[in-house]
Enzyme design. Structure first.
Site, mmCIF file in Angstrom:
data_model
loop_
_atom_site.group_PDB
_atom_site.id
_atom_site.type_symbol
_atom_site.label_atom_id
_atom_site.label_comp_id
_atom_site.label_asym_id
_atom_site.label_seq_id
_atom_site.Cartn_x
_atom_site.Cartn_y
_atom_site.Cartn_z
ATOM 1 N N TYR A 120 36.210 -25.409 62.101
ATOM 2 C CA TYR A 120 35.263 -25.839 63.137
ATOM 3 C C TYR A 120 35.943 -25.606 64.473
ATOM 4 C CZ TYR A 120 32.243 -28.382 59.828
ATOM 5 O OH TYR A 120 31.383 -28.712 58.816
ATOM 6 N N SER A 175 6.044 -37.438 66.159
ATOM 7 C CA SER A 175 6.873 -38.066 67.181
ATOM 8 C C SER A 175 6.274 -37.847 68.570
ATOM 9 C CB SER A 175 8.270 -37.442 67.113
ATOM 10 O OG SER A 175 9.092 -37.943 68.112
ATOM 11 N N ASP A 186 26.911 -36.777 68.898
ATOM 12 C CA ASP A 186 27.801 -35.623 69.110
ATOM 13 C C ASP A 186 27.135 -34.566 69.992
ATOM 14 O OD1 ASP A 186 25.992 -34.883 67.153
ATOM 15 O OD2 ASP A 186 27.396 -33.570 66.138
HETATM 16 N N1 LIG Z 1 27.695 -38.213 64.512
HETATM 17 C C1 LIG Z 1 28.070 -37.403 63.549
HETATM 18 O O1 LIG Z 1 29.116 -37.561 62.939
HETATM 19 C C2 LIG Z 1 27.159 -36.259 63.153
HETATM 20 C C3 LIG Z 1 27.400 -35.571 61.945
HETATM 21 C C4 LIG Z 1 26.504 -34.542 61.601
HETATM 22 C C5 LIG Z 1 25.416 -34.232 62.444
HETATM 23 N N2 LIG Z 1 25.265 -34.932 63.626
HETATM 24 C C6 LIG Z 1 24.137 -34.671 64.550
HETATM 25 O O2 LIG Z 1 22.928 -35.177 64.003
HETATM 26 C C7 LIG Z 1 21.832 -34.524 64.640
HETATM 27 C C8 LIG Z 1 20.824 -34.048 63.605
HETATM 28 O O3 LIG Z 1 21.435 -33.010 62.826
HETATM 29 P P1 LIG Z 1 20.630 -32.282 61.642
HETATM 30 O O4 LIG Z 1 21.615 -31.468 60.907
HETATM 31 O O5 LIG Z 1 19.809 -33.258 60.898
HETATM 32 O O6 LIG Z 1 19.659 -31.302 62.478
HETATM 33 P P2 LIG Z 1 18.314 -30.645 61.942
HETATM 34 O O7 LIG Z 1 18.068 -29.469 62.815
HETATM 35 O O8 LIG Z 1 18.358 -30.462 60.470
HETATM 36 O O9 LIG Z 1 17.208 -31.755 62.236
HETATM 37 C C9 LIG Z 1 16.795 -32.139 63.504
HETATM 38 C C10 LIG Z 1 15.346 -32.515 63.436
HETATM 39 O O10 LIG Z 1 14.971 -33.126 64.678
HETATM 40 C C11 LIG Z 1 13.610 -32.786 64.875
HETATM 41 N N3 LIG Z 1 13.239 -33.081 66.249
HETATM 42 C C12 LIG Z 1 13.542 -32.386 67.377
HETATM 43 N N4 LIG Z 1 13.020 -33.000 68.454
HETATM 44 C C13 LIG Z 1 12.380 -34.112 67.990
HETATM 45 C C14 LIG Z 1 11.649 -35.162 68.615
HETATM 46 N N5 LIG Z 1 11.417 -35.177 69.940
HETATM 47 N N6 LIG Z 1 11.163 -36.153 67.839
HETATM 48 C C15 LIG Z 1 11.363 -36.132 66.500
HETATM 49 N N7 LIG Z 1 12.029 -35.164 65.865
HETATM 50 C C16 LIG Z 1 12.538 -34.166 66.600
HETATM 51 C C17 LIG Z 1 13.546 -31.324 64.474
HETATM 52 O O11 LIG Z 1 12.195 -30.906 64.228
HETATM 53 C C18 LIG Z 1 14.410 -31.317 63.225
HETATM 54 O O12 LIG Z 1 13.640 -31.497 62.044
HETATM 55 C C19 LIG Z 1 22.471 -33.388 65.461
HETATM 56 O O13 LIG Z 1 22.574 -33.814 66.797
HETATM 57 C C20 LIG Z 1 23.821 -33.238 64.846
HETATM 58 O O14 LIG Z 1 24.745 -32.672 65.750
HETATM 59 C C21 LIG Z 1 26.119 -35.920 63.972
#
Ligand SMILES: NC(=O)c1ccc[n+]([C@@H]2O[C@H](COP(=O)([O-])OP(=O)(O)OC[C@H]3O[C@@H](n4cnc5c(N)ncnc54)[C@H](O)[C@@H]3O)[C@@H](O)[C@H]2O)c1
Length: 374
Positions: free
Chosen positions: A93, A219, A269
């Site tokens: 990464y 949403s 993040d």
């Molecule tokens: N904190 C951590 O340790 C950690 C670990 C992994 C992932 N993450 C984060 O989690 C988040 C989600 O990751 P993911 O892999 O599920 O992404 P993903 O792309 O699979 O899912 C994101 C979803 O959000 C939806 N979306 C976008 N705008 C929206 C809104 N206004 N209202 C409702 N839904 C909306 C999209 O349609 C999509 O389905 C990212 O920001 C990622 O970086 C954080």
């Protein structure tokens, strides 16, 4: 190929880039694997397990200096910059669009660096990020249940309820990989779950896979406002690719939530999806805003290194095998997803967004690796 596995030295990082099972696969294919002493300890893989599976244990110098391909989990930290060098392929990464010092160090060193997070399939999936989203989503639901307990500062509610007592309400904003996995565990705990999503296609998919056991709602600002007011746990799981998370939850929405409810912002993040979010660590994971517990740990998978290491290496190993078997140039010629992972090749930036982010020169990958690719 000579493959090295470095020990992670970033604070609070317990993952390792290769399991003993992965080492066995590579050794069986005729490669030479050297694992830095103690590299697997944080994930409960002692050195002897690697040795028993054909790998050698080496010093930090042996691993960095003697390898053609170096496997890591996190980006190199400052003290590792002097170890970057021409002729080495680093697979880890990187997240360098947000890290100018590291970008410059990679360029100046002449190294080739392949980033897990930009390996991207033709249908725009990010296979090397997905398992960490699965882990974070599942943990988010557990964190919600945990911090709802009274001694943890929560409302004092059992998420699953009991016979004759209603369960708690979990609202998940964003139904992607994190959101789906959070919903699965919240359902398993017996909660009443609502997912707010923006994509109708994604909602159809969730409807099918979750067999109607969650409420799926479009949403919107109004819908978010109404849903979070009534929730016991809110999980922020949105992503807009390549952008900071949208601030979907205003301070007023957060302060309008029930006293002792929990807000877990997994999207932290990417900056977080609430005005009240700021990153926290596993040492001090939560803080309180007007009675609402905020859990905003930026590297959630780090809490469960055994699971995270296995989940990560399950998806990285096929790419490691490709690179090791035929060399990077031939491997990227065969696999466009892997080609998109190359951020720096022989000291030249080959990933356009990274070059743009730092105002540095972009060089197409084929200009560097093309000639030698088969
Ligand atoms: N904190 C951590 O340790 C950690 C670990 C992994 C992932 N993450 C984060 O989690 C988040 C989600 O990751 P993911 O892999 O599920 O992404 P993903 O792309 O699979 O899912 C994101 C979803 O959000 C939806 N979306 C976008 N705008 C929206 C809104 N206004 N209202 C409702 N839904 C909306 C999209 O349609 C999509 O389905 C990212 O920001 C990622 O970086 C954080």
């Amino acid at each position: 190929m000579r493959i090295g596995v470095a020990k992670e030295i970033k604070p609070q990082e317990y993952r390792v880039a290769l399991t003993p099972a992965g080492a066995r696969e590579l050794v069986q294919r005729g490669h030479d694997v050297v694992v830095e002493r103690g590299a697997g300890a944080g994930s409960q893989f002692p050195d002897e397990h690697y040795e028993a599976n054909g790998a050698r244990i080496g010093t930090v110098d042996e691993v960095w200096e003697g390898s053609e391909l170096l496997l890591k989990v996190k980006e190199p930290v400052g003290s590792e910059y002097p170890r970057l060098r021409p002729g080495l392929v680093l697979f880890t990464y990187l997240h360098i669009a947000a890290d100018e010092p590291l970008t410059r160090a990679l360029v100046e060193s002449g190294i080739t660096a392949v980033a897990y997070e930009t390996v991207e399939t033709d249908d725009r999936r990010l296979p090397l990020l997905a398992p960490m989203s699965e882990v974070a989503g599942r943990l988010a639901a557990q964190a919600g249940a945990h911090y709802l307990e009274r001694p943890k500062g929560g409302r004092g509610l059992l998420l699953g309820g009991v016979a004759g007592v209603a369960p708690g309400k979990v609202v998940v904003i964003g139904g992607g990989i994190v959101g789906y996995n959070a919903a699965v565990i919240a359902l398993g705990l017996g909660a009443q779950v609502t997912i707010l999503e923006r994509s109708v296609d994604r909602m159809r998919h969730l409807e099918e896979t979750l067999h109607g056991r969650v409420s799926l709602v479009m949403s919107s600002t109004l819908q978010i406002e109404e849903s979070v007011r009534d929730a016991d746990v809110v999980i922020g799981a949105v992503l807009i690719p390549g952008a900071l998370a949208p601030k979907l939850l205003t301070r007023e929405m957060i302060t309008g939530m029930k006293n002792g409810s929990v807000f877990c912002d997994v999207a932290i993040d990417q900056g977080g999806c609430a005005e009240t979010s700021h990153p926290t660590t596993h040492d001090d994971p939560v803080y309180d805003v007007d009675g609402v517990i905020h859990y905003c740990v930026a590297n959630m998978p780090g809490a469960v290194p055994i699971t995270s290491t296995k989940a990560l290496t399950n998806v990285t190993l096929p790419y490691v095998e490709q690179i090791a078997d035929v060399g990077l140039a031939a491997a990227v010629a065969r696999d466009q997803a892997l080609a998109r992972g190359v951020n720096v090749a022989e000291g030249k930036i080959t990933y356009e967004a990274v070059a743009e982010a730092h105002g540095l020169e972009f060089t197409p990958l084929e200009d560097i690796l093309g000639a030698s690719a088969v």
